[in-house]
Design a protein around this motif. Structure first.
Motif, PDB file in Angstrom:
ATOM      1  N   PRO A  34      11.705   1.892  -8.675  1.00 22.39           N
ATOM      2  CA  PRO A  34      11.305   3.297  -8.782  1.00 22.39           C
ATOM      3  C   PRO A  34       9.793   3.423  -8.920  1.00 22.39           C
ATOM      4  N   ALA A  35       9.268   4.574  -8.542  1.00 16.76           N
ATOM      5  CA  ALA A  35       7.821   4.784  -8.607  1.00 16.76           C
ATOM      6  C   ALA A  35       7.404   4.895 -10.068  1.00 16.76           C
ATOM      7  N   GLN A  36       6.746   3.882 -10.551  1.00 17.69           N
ATOM      8  CA  GLN A  36       6.379   3.873 -11.959  1.00 17.69           C
ATOM      9  C   GLN A  36       5.188   2.955 -12.192  1.00 17.69           C
ATOM     10  N   VAL A  37       4.649   3.050 -13.390  1.00 16.83           N
ATOM     11  CA  VAL A  37       3.485   2.256 -13.770  1.00 16.83           C
ATOM     12  C   VAL A  37       3.839   1.504 -15.038  1.00 16.83           C
ATOM     13  N   ARG A  38       3.549   0.201 -15.034  1.00 21.96           N
ATOM     14  CA  ARG A  38       3.801  -0.610 -16.223  1.00 21.96           C
ATOM     15  C   ARG A  38       2.496  -1.244 -16.672  1.00 21.96           C
ATOM     16  N   VAL A  39       2.325  -1.379 -17.984  1.00 20.94           N
ATOM     17  CA  VAL A  39       1.148  -2.072 -18.509  1.00 20.94           C
ATOM     18  C   VAL A  39       1.551  -3.514 -18.765  1.00 20.94           C
ATOM     19  N   LEU A  40       0.898  -4.448 -18.100  1.00 20.41           N
ATOM     20  CA  LEU A  40       1.245  -5.857 -18.258  1.00 20.41           C
ATOM     21  C   LEU A  40       0.441  -6.498 -19.375  1.00 20.41           C
TER      22      LEU A  40
ATOM     23  N   GLU B 116      -1.328   4.075  -5.711  1.00 22.12           N
ATOM     24  CA  GLU B 116      -2.418   3.362  -6.390  1.00 22.12           C
ATOM     25  C   GLU B 116      -3.684   4.217  -6.483  1.00 22.12           C
ATOM     26  N   LEU B 117      -3.883   5.145  -5.555  1.00 21.22           N
ATOM     27  CA  LEU B 117      -5.059   6.016  -5.651  1.00 21.22           C
ATOM     28  C   LEU B 117      -4.823   7.133  -6.652  1.00 21.22           C
ATOM     29  N   GLN B 118      -3.571   7.612  -6.694  1.00 21.84           N
ATOM     30  CA  GLN B 118      -3.253   8.679  -7.652  1.00 21.84           C
ATOM     31  C   GLN B 118      -3.561   8.259  -9.075  1.00 21.84           C
ATOM     32  N   LEU B 119      -3.404   6.968  -9.321  1.00 19.42           N
ATOM     33  CA  LEU B 119      -3.653   6.450 -10.652  1.00 19.42           C
ATOM     34  C   LEU B 119      -5.119   6.643 -11.036  1.00 19.42           C
ATOM     35  N   LEU B 120      -6.017   6.499 -10.067  1.00 25.86           N
ATOM     36  CA  LEU B 120      -7.448   6.531 -10.367  1.00 25.86           C
ATOM     37  C   LEU B 120      -8.105   7.868 -10.067  1.00 25.86           C
ATOM     38  N   TRP B 121      -7.495   8.682  -9.199  1.00 23.57           N
ATOM     39  CA  TRP B 121      -8.165   9.906  -8.775  1.00 23.57           C
ATOM     40  C   TRP B 121      -8.661  10.779  -9.927  1.00 23.57           C
ATOM     41  N   PRO B 122      -7.853  11.008 -10.981  1.00 21.10           N
ATOM     42  CA  PRO B 122      -8.379  11.847 -12.069  1.00 21.10           C
ATOM     43  C   PRO B 122      -9.653  11.279 -12.678  1.00 21.10           C
ATOM     44  N   THR B 123      -9.693   9.939 -12.838  1.00 18.18           N
ATOM     45  CA  THR B 123     -10.891   9.312 -13.402  1.00 18.18           C
ATOM     46  C   THR B 123     -12.074   9.483 -12.467  1.00 18.18           C
ATOM     47  N   LEU B 124     -11.848   9.224 -11.175  1.00 21.59           N
ATOM     48  CA  LEU B 124     -12.950   9.336 -10.212  1.00 21.59           C
ATOM     49  C   LEU B 124     -13.440  10.772 -10.128  1.00 21.59           C
ATOM     50  N   ALA B 125     -12.507  11.715 -10.185  1.00 18.29           N
ATOM     51  CA  ALA B 125     -12.902  13.124 -10.129  1.00 18.29           C
ATOM     52  C   ALA B 125     -13.773  13.476 -11.329  1.00 18.29           C
ATOM     53  N   ARG B 126     -13.371  12.983 -12.513  1.00 19.82           N
ATOM     54  CA  ARG B 126     -14.146  13.294 -13.707  1.00 19.82           C
ATOM     55  C   ARG B 126     -15.540  12.674 -13.623  1.00 19.82           C
ATOM     56  N   LEU B 127     -15.611  11.421 -13.148  1.00 21.05           N
ATOM     57  CA  LEU B 127     -16.918  10.751 -13.076  1.00 21.05           C
ATOM     58  C   LEU B 127     -17.841  11.447 -12.087  1.00 21.05           C
ATOM     59  N   THR B 128     -17.322  11.758 -10.882  1.00 18.58           N
ATOM     60  CA  THR B 128     -18.206  12.365  -9.879  1.00 18.58           C
ATOM     61  C   THR B 128     -18.609  13.767 -10.298  1.00 18.58           C
ATOM     62  N   ARG B 129     -17.742  14.449 -11.028  1.00 20.91           N
ATOM     63  CA  ARG B 129     -18.148  15.772 -11.518  1.00 20.91           C
ATOM     64  C   ARG B 129     -19.319  15.645 -12.476  1.00 20.91           C
ATOM     65  N   ASN B 130     -19.366  14.527 -13.239  1.00 17.97           N
ATOM     66  CA  ASN B 130     -20.483  14.308 -14.162  1.00 17.97           C
ATOM     67  C   ASN B 130     -21.645  13.616 -13.480  1.00 17.97           C
TER      68      ASN B 130
ATOM     69  N   GLU C 170       0.834  -1.190   0.000  1.00 18.15           N
ATOM     70  CA  GLU C 170       0.000   0.000   0.000  1.00 18.15           C
ATOM     71  C   GLU C 170       0.877   1.253   0.000  1.00 18.15           C
ATOM     72  N   GLY C 171       0.281   2.350  -0.385  1.00 16.09           N
ATOM     73  CA  GLY C 171       0.987   3.621  -0.315  1.00 16.09           C
ATOM     74  C   GLY C 171       2.015   3.812  -1.414  1.00 16.09           C
ATOM     75  N   VAL C 172       1.751   3.285  -2.607  1.00 15.38           N
ATOM     76  CA  VAL C 172       2.701   3.440  -3.695  1.00 15.38           C
ATOM     77  C   VAL C 172       2.103   4.253  -4.836  1.00 15.38           C
TER      78      VAL C 172
ATOM     79  N   ILE D 104       5.946   4.321 -16.993  1.00 11.33           N
ATOM     80  CA  ILE D 104       5.665   5.743 -16.795  1.00 11.33           C
ATOM     81  C   ILE D 104       5.978   6.094 -15.357  1.00 11.33           C
ATOM     82  N   PRO D 105       6.728   7.134 -15.136  1.00  7.92           N
ATOM     83  CA  PRO D 105       6.990   7.507 -13.746  1.00  7.92           C
ATOM     84  C   PRO D 105       5.724   8.050 -13.093  1.00  7.92           C
ATOM     85  N   LEU D 106       5.539   7.687 -11.866  1.00 10.02           N
ATOM     86  CA  LEU D 106       4.370   8.154 -11.117  1.00 10.02           C
ATOM     87  C   LEU D 106       4.864   8.490  -9.727  1.00 10.02           C
ATOM     88  N   ALA D 107       4.696   9.732  -9.331  1.00 11.40           N
ATOM     89  CA  ALA D 107       5.192  10.130  -8.019  1.00 11.40           C
ATOM     90  C   ALA D 107       4.102   9.912  -6.992  1.00 11.40           C
TER      91      ALA D 107
END
Lengths: 205, 471
Positions: free
Chosen positions: A181-187, A62-76, A58-60, A199-202
């Protein structure tokens, strides 16, 4: 004319592979991370499908990855459901990330009930996105979630430990979040070969 | 004013049959003293076995033993009649239970809403069949004529007085609701039909017969108004199904449950109300009832939904002793407000609205399972959130960034020398309400790369207490 339409459908569902690659219809669900969108074949989350997010701990980020999507959905004014989250979402942080808490619902359940609740939420079609943290989910359970997401045309996200990466999964998209390193990979991504780029993700601030 | 008469020829039998899952099994209602038991009514399957109404039970048992016996209960008939009146109240504001086994509905003023009479009648028949009651329906200009014509007709609709007079005139005198000795006297005078009676001069009729006869005939022809009491629906629903056998599994309770919830929905539709809270009583032979409370967040009356919710609650319950009866009790019946829907919904494929989904989840997982989240204006992390379901936005707090996850209970951080990225940030608050907090918070990166939010109580040098993850 009907046959032509049917063939288009088959190609879109990727049951038939064309030797010459054709661009897929762009996704209406961008991830909010431009670099990640560029990696994904549809330029966003696979619509009405299950996406897996694999993380070592936890704490790597994982929420940052989804927050933009969740923000967009709840705004709509689309509902976002968290089924059995491991901890309490800190309202201040979620609000700063742009999530409208009025459209956030949290379901407390455990074990099989959590999977059942996830499936019900996905199948109902009344949610914009459903996030779950399945424990000991086997291939069958994930396939059920995938089918439910297709039925309800809802975005489904499952957070699972990184060790599961070696097991096959019916999810349309599998993303690994690395801590160091803090990053995201597509498997795995449906409709294209996963790119090996990361992709680096801070995480954190 | 026009009246419809709904005659229920076998109300007692239908009332029993509708609680059986197999209505085609032979069944007989039995009545009489313990010494002489007599069959009151039999269903078609029992009649095929040779059983007849009026037969003694001994004779019936000499023929066959393959039928179910149920005690004939006159008060059950009245209960079903009242239930059907509650159902009929949906279609007419003036429902009368003046005659036994009969509903009289005033329909003239309902036609504007329910369409022309043939369509209205078809709807009545459809719903009665779905509820499991056999019926005959006749419409006539006055209530007594409708009741009398239902003796001989089904599906008759008479629009005006002349046609009514003509049709009534063909009725035999035995079947127009006169006392038996009066009907016999007419027959002995050679008068077979009503038209022959009406051809007599009034004064001779008045001289030879009691005054009630003339009054009855005048009422029948609509020359004298009949004052009918209005049915007033009760303020609560109380339905009960007695089981013929002891039930020990949930599966066997589902059929009576489906009937009860469907009855409740029909009752609610009649009153134009919904139900927000009802109780299921599982009745046992030698123990107190097991009570299952079913609560909803908003008033509902959809039969399928009520059944599913009640079923969800029922399946959670462990019942130790066998069940002999199921009772459904609804006391609070708030007004039903139909759900607001957009004509052009953004999600046309949406099959189940969120409200129904939420009820379904609550029914299985418990009342507190579905929650919202609201921010509280408090700097202490434990008090900064609140599980809320009312959908009000909380205050948006400004300040240093907070972690996305908050642990329910702080726990010691198992790391000896973590890397501190930021901090300390002091939170000192709550001295007024007993939850006094004096802590220094740090943003910490663990060896495996996780970002943690941890604190140390002021003035202590022990291990960091982990309270959140910057996820």
């Amino acid at each position: 004319m009907g046959a032509v339409v049917a063939l288009d459908d088959l190609l879109q569902q990727r049951r038939i592979w064309k030797a010459q690659p054709t661009p897929l219809p762009p996704s209406a669900q961008p991830t909010g991370h431009a670099a990640l969108d560029a990696l994904l074949p549809t330029g966003g989350w696979p619509e009405s499908a299950l996406s897996e997010i694999l993380m070592p701990s936890e704490g790597v980020g994982e929420l940052q990855l989804l927050w933009p999507t969740l923000a967009r959905l709840t705004r709509n004014a689309e509902r976002v459901v968290l089924v059995a989250p491991p901890h309490v979402p800190y309202p201040q942080a979620w609000q700063v990330a742009g999530v409208d808490l009025r459209w956030l619902a949290i379901i407390q359940a455990c074990g099989r009930d959590a999977l059942w609740a996830t499936e019900q939420c996905l199948r109902s079609g009344s949610c914009g996105a459903v996030l779950c943290w399945p424990q000991r989910a086997d291939d069958r359970a994930l396939r059920r979630l995938q089918v439910a997401a297709e039925t309800g045309q809802t975005l489904a996200f499952a957070y699972r430990p990184l060790q599961e990466a070696i097991n096959p999964s019916p999810a349309a998209l599998r993303i690994a979040v690395d801590a160091r390193p803090a990053q995201v990979r597509v498997l795995k991504c449906r409709g294209g070969l996963p790119s090996s780029a990361a992709i680096p993700l801070a995480a954190g601030q | 004013m026009r009246w419809a008469c709904v005659l229920l020829p076998q109300l007692a039998l239908d009332g029993v049959l509708r609680r059986c899952s197999d209505p085609d099994a032979p069944l007989a209602l039995v009545t009489g003293t313990a010494q002489r038991r007599v069959l009151q009514t039999v269903n078609p399957a029992a009649r095929a076995l040779g059983l007849r109404a009026g037969q003694s039970l001994t004779a019936a048992h000499a023929l066959t033993h393959d039928f179910t016996l149920v005690e004939y209960a006159p008060d059950e008939i009245e209960r079903w009649q009242r239930f059907l009146a509650a159902w009929g109240y949906r279609f007419s504001s003036h429902v009368s239970l003046c005659y036994p086994r009969t509903l009289l509905l005033e329909i003239e003023s309902s036609l504007a809403l329910f369409g022309p009479w043939p369509r209205f009648e078809a709807r009545l028949r459809e719903e009665l069949t779905a509820l499991g009651f056999r019926h005959r329906i006749v419409a006539a200009p006055n209530p007594l004529a409708a009741r009398i014509l239902a003796n001989a007709h089904d599906g008759l609709a008479i629009a005006n007085d002349e046609a009514m007079r003509e049709t009534l005139g063909r009725m035999p005198v035995e079947r127009i609701g006169l006392a038996r000795e009066v009907a016999t006297a007419f027959a002995r005078m050679g008068l077979r039909t009503l038209s022959q009676v009406l051809a007599l001069p009034r004064d001779t009729l008045a001289r030879r017969f009691p005054a009630q006869v003339q009054l009855h005939l005048d009422t029948l022809l609509g020359e004298r108004a009949l004052a009918l009491d209005c049915y007033v629906p009760p303020d609560r629903f109380d339905g009960r199904i007695e089981l013929n056998f002891e039930v020990e599994s949930h599966q066997a309770l589902l059929f009576p449950l489906r009937r009860l919830t469907a009855d409740l929905a029909a009752f609610l539709a009649g009153r134009d109300s919904g139900v927000q809270r009802f109780a299921l009583h599982l009745q046992h032979a030698d123990a107190a009832d097991s009570v299952i409370q079913v609560g909803l967040l908003s008033a509902e009356r959809d039969p399928a939904m009520l059944f599913e919710l009640a079923r969800g609650r029922l399946e959670q319950v462990q019942v130790v002793t066998p069940v002999r009866g199921v009772r459904l009790l609804a006391r609070e019946l708030p007004a039903f407000v139909p759900e607001h829907r957009e004509l052009f919904d953004e999600r046309p494929q949406q099959s189940l609205p969120w409200e129904q989904l939420r009820e379904r989840l609550r029914a299985r997982l418990g009342d507190e399972a579905v929650q919202g989240l609201r921010a509280q204006a408090d700097h202490r992390p434990e008090h900064a959130w609140q599980a809320a379901g009312d959908g009000k936005p909380g205050p948006i707090l400004q300040g240093p960034s907070r972690p996305g996850w908050l642990l329910r209970q702080p726990m010691p951080l198992r790391e000896s020398a973590p890397r501190i990225l930021a901090g300390p940030e002091r939170i000192e608050s709550g001295w007024w309400d007993g939850g006094d907090v004096r802590r220094d918070y740090y943003l910490i990166e663990t060896r495996s790369g996780q970002r943690a939010w941890a604190y140390r109580p002021l003035g202590e040098s022990g291990p960091f207490m982990l309270q959140g993850w910057f996820a």
